[in-house]
Write a protein that holds these residues in place. Structure first.
Motif, PDB file in Angstrom:
ATOM      1  N   MET A   1     -44.451   4.955 -31.402  1.00  0.00           N
ATOM      2  CA  MET A   1     -43.771   4.789 -32.686  1.00  0.00           C
ATOM      3  C   MET A   1     -42.977   3.468 -32.697  1.00  0.00           C
ATOM      4  N   THR A   2     -43.117   2.673 -33.776  1.00  0.00           N
ATOM      5  CA  THR A   2     -42.358   1.414 -33.811  1.00  0.00           C
ATOM      6  C   THR A   2     -40.907   1.674 -34.186  1.00  0.00           C
ATOM      7  N   GLU A   3     -40.017   0.889 -33.520  1.00  0.00           N
ATOM      8  CA  GLU A   3     -38.589   1.086 -33.770  1.00  0.00           C
ATOM      9  C   GLU A   3     -38.191   0.480 -35.108  1.00  0.00           C
ATOM     10  N   GLN A   4     -37.392   1.190 -35.883  1.00  0.00           N
ATOM     11  CA  GLN A   4     -36.926   0.682 -37.182  1.00  0.00           C
ATOM     12  C   GLN A   4     -35.895  -0.423 -36.953  1.00  0.00           C
ATOM     13  N   PRO A   5     -35.940  -1.512 -37.750  1.00  0.00           N
ATOM     14  CA  PRO A   5     -34.884  -2.528 -37.613  1.00  0.00           C
ATOM     15  C   PRO A   5     -33.518  -1.923 -37.897  1.00  0.00           C
ATOM     16  N   ARG A   6     -32.502  -2.470 -37.197  1.00  0.00           N
ATOM     17  CA  ARG A   6     -31.123  -2.013 -37.435  1.00  0.00           C
ATOM     18  C   ARG A   6     -30.359  -3.159 -38.089  1.00  0.00           C
ATOM     19  N   TRP A   7     -29.445  -2.824 -38.956  1.00  0.00           N
ATOM     20  CA  TRP A   7     -28.761  -3.830 -39.766  1.00  0.00           C
ATOM     21  C   TRP A   7     -27.258  -3.645 -39.725  1.00  0.00           C
ATOM     22  N   PHE A   8     -26.526  -4.799 -39.705  1.00  0.00           N
ATOM     23  CA  PHE A   8     -25.113  -4.779 -40.065  1.00  0.00           C
ATOM     24  C   PHE A   8     -25.039  -5.179 -41.528  1.00  0.00           C
ATOM     25  N   ARG A   9     -24.281  -4.437 -42.322  1.00  0.00           N
ATOM     26  CA  ARG A   9     -24.177  -4.749 -43.754  1.00  0.00           C
ATOM     27  C   ARG A   9     -22.716  -4.891 -44.154  1.00  0.00           C
ATOM     28  N   GLU A  10     -22.407  -6.029 -44.787  1.00  0.00           N
ATOM     29  CA  GLU A  10     -21.061  -6.213 -45.354  1.00  0.00           C
ATOM     30  C   GLU A  10     -21.144  -6.054 -46.860  1.00  0.00           C
ATOM     31  N   ASP A  11     -20.401  -5.107 -47.398  1.00  0.00           N
ATOM     32  CA  ASP A  11     -20.368  -4.918 -48.849  1.00  0.00           C
ATOM     33  C   ASP A  11     -19.339  -5.857 -49.459  1.00  0.00           C
ATOM     34  N   CYS A  12     -19.679  -6.430 -50.577  1.00  0.00           N
ATOM     35  CA  CYS A  12     -18.723  -7.260 -51.316  1.00  0.00           C
ATOM     36  C   CYS A  12     -18.536  -6.580 -52.671  1.00  0.00           C
ATOM     37  N   ASP A  13     -17.549  -5.701 -52.730  1.00  0.00           N
ATOM     38  CA  ASP A  13     -17.380  -4.873 -53.932  1.00  0.00           C
ATOM     39  C   ASP A  13     -17.110  -5.715 -55.175  1.00  0.00           C
ATOM     40  N   GLU A  14     -16.314  -6.800 -54.999  1.00  0.00           N
ATOM     41  CA  GLU A  14     -15.920  -7.583 -56.174  1.00  0.00           C
ATOM     42  C   GLU A  14     -17.101  -8.323 -56.796  1.00  0.00           C
ATOM     43  N   ALA A  15     -18.213  -8.437 -56.047  1.00  0.00           N
ATOM     44  CA  ALA A  15     -19.387  -9.119 -56.608  1.00  0.00           C
ATOM     45  C   ALA A  15     -20.562  -8.161 -56.773  1.00  0.00           C
ATOM     46  N   GLN A  22     -29.820  -8.520 -39.325  1.00  0.00           N
ATOM     47  CA  GLN A  22     -30.489  -7.600 -38.412  1.00  0.00           C
ATOM     48  C   GLN A  22     -29.825  -7.670 -37.043  1.00  0.00           C
ATOM     49  N   ILE A  23     -29.587  -6.525 -36.442  1.00  0.00           N
ATOM     50  CA  ILE A  23     -28.880  -6.505 -35.150  1.00  0.00           C
ATOM     51  C   ILE A  23     -29.714  -5.806 -34.071  1.00  0.00           C
ATOM     52  N   HIS A  44     -31.075 -13.004 -35.085  1.00  0.00           N
ATOM     53  CA  HIS A  44     -31.322 -14.413 -35.403  1.00  0.00           C
ATOM     54  C   HIS A  44     -30.059 -15.274 -35.520  1.00  0.00           C
ATOM     55  N   PHE A  45     -28.886 -14.668 -35.566  1.00  0.00           N
ATOM     56  CA  PHE A  45     -27.655 -15.444 -35.780  1.00  0.00           C
ATOM     57  C   PHE A  45     -26.729 -15.407 -34.570  1.00  0.00           C
ATOM     58  N   GLY A  46     -27.219 -14.963 -33.430  1.00  0.00           N
ATOM     59  CA  GLY A  46     -26.371 -14.885 -32.243  1.00  0.00           C
ATOM     60  C   GLY A  46     -25.333 -13.792 -32.409  1.00  0.00           C
ATOM     61  N   ASN A  47     -24.268 -13.875 -31.627  1.00  0.00           N
ATOM     62  CA  ASN A  47     -23.223 -12.849 -31.722  1.00  0.00           C
ATOM     63  C   ASN A  47     -22.454 -12.978 -33.034  1.00  0.00           C
ATOM     64  N   LEU A  48     -21.981 -11.838 -33.504  1.00  0.00           N
ATOM     65  CA  LEU A  48     -21.327 -11.764 -34.815  1.00  0.00           C
ATOM     66  C   LEU A  48     -19.970 -11.098 -34.645  1.00  0.00           C
ATOM     67  N   LEU A  49     -18.901 -11.767 -35.092  1.00  0.00           N
ATOM     68  CA  LEU A  49     -17.553 -11.181 -35.029  1.00  0.00           C
ATOM     69  C   LEU A  49     -17.209 -10.573 -36.389  1.00  0.00           C
TER      70      LEU A  49
END
Ligand code: SPD
Length: 285
Positions: A1-15, A22-23, A44-49
């Motif tokens: 079974m192929t692994e599903q991509p995992r994501w970090f998501r930032e919501d921007c409510d005001e927009a 992808q993480i 693709h973006f290296g480490n993320l703070l």
């Protein structure tokens, strides 16, 4: 079974928008006395703070922000020697500022030591200059430090804050700018990260009004890309004590004794050339 991509998501409510990266996984999470600090490994973006669910920087694209926080202000000052960074615990701005040999001392004051310790581990490239003898790192209240700074003691103040919620909120206030004004010498410059000119005019305009109300006669907003921040267009605003801005040291800026990835004389000029939709909204402040 192929692994599903995992994501970090930032919501921007005001927009009504969201931004995802992808993480591979979460490398770190902790609750400091002030905020939640997380580090993700992206594909693709290296480490993320991430602090309190908001992206602060990625290894791949933080150079836009940090170069534009540091170099325009430094090249706009005739003789910058003494600097302070309020916030900036990830040390990316400090790293850029210390590339300037004319800077003799920089005091960085971030209330949250944990941000720096986490970044030393996961973003060593940003912390590579932390041991520079010109740098002093303090982990105390930056507002109080500024209020107690001797009058005229600083040439440049960099306000590298989080968004104006949580611990960063007080750094967008008239009282804080008044303390900065007192701590700067004549011709001194403050530069403050000032959010997105597309999404956050409700923050940018009052911020400029507060800077002017605190005694700064002249301000300049710089626009530049920041791909991992909401909508990808970001800004920093400079204000000068005393005389109005009078260009920048273009000859020096054209021959920096260090490499840059975004900053040049032309990107500096371009950042100052406000697009009409921004200029119109700032015309009466
Ligand atoms: N929306 C996030 C804005 C964060 C600005 N500060 C980032 C700190 C990088 N040194």
């Amino acid at each position: 079974m192929t692994e599903q991509p995992r994501w970090f998501r930032e919501d921007c409510d005001e927009a009504g928008s969201a931004f995802s990266l992808q993480i591979r996984g979460r490398l770190h999470q902790e609750q400091s006395p002030y905020q939640t600090i997380e580090v993700f490994e992206t594909t693709h973006f290296g480490n993320l703070l991430v602090i309190d669910d908001f992206i602060q920087l990625s290894a791949r694209d933080n150079f836009f922000y940090h170069e534009m926080m540091a170099h325009p202000a430094i090249y706009s000052h005739a003789n910058p020697r003494r600097a302070a960074i309020i916030g900036g615990g990830d040390c990316g701005t400090l790293h850029e500022v210390l590339k300037h040999p004319e800077i003799e001392q920089v005091t960085q004051i971030d209330i949250d030591e944990r941000v720096t310790r986490v970044c030393e581990r996961f973003f060593p490239e940003l912390c590579a200059s932390n041991d520079d003898p010109r740098a002093t790192l303090l982990f105390i209240d930056g507002i109080r430090w500024m209020e107690e700074a001797p009058a005229g003691a600083l040439d440049i103040i960099f306000v590298d804050s989080t968004d104006p919620i949580g611990p960063g909120e007080v750094l967008f206030s008239r009282d804080f700018y008044a303390a900065c004004h007192a701590a700067l010498g004549e011709g001194g410059i403050i530069v403050q990260q000032s959010e997105s000119p597309l999404l956050h005019m409700d923050i940018l305009r009052p911020m400029i009004e507060d800077m002017r109300g605190a005694g700064f006669r002249d301000t300049r907003t710089l626009c530049f890309p920041q791909p991992t921040y909401p909508c990808g267009l970001w800004s920093a605003t400079m204000a000068r004590k005393g005389l109005p801005f009078d260009g920048f040291r273009e000859e020096d800026a054209a021959h920096p004794p260090f490499a840059t990835q975004y900053y040049t004389v032309d990107t500096h000029r371009g950042a100052l050339a406000l697009p009409p939709f921004v200029a119109r909204q700032l015309a009466d402040v």
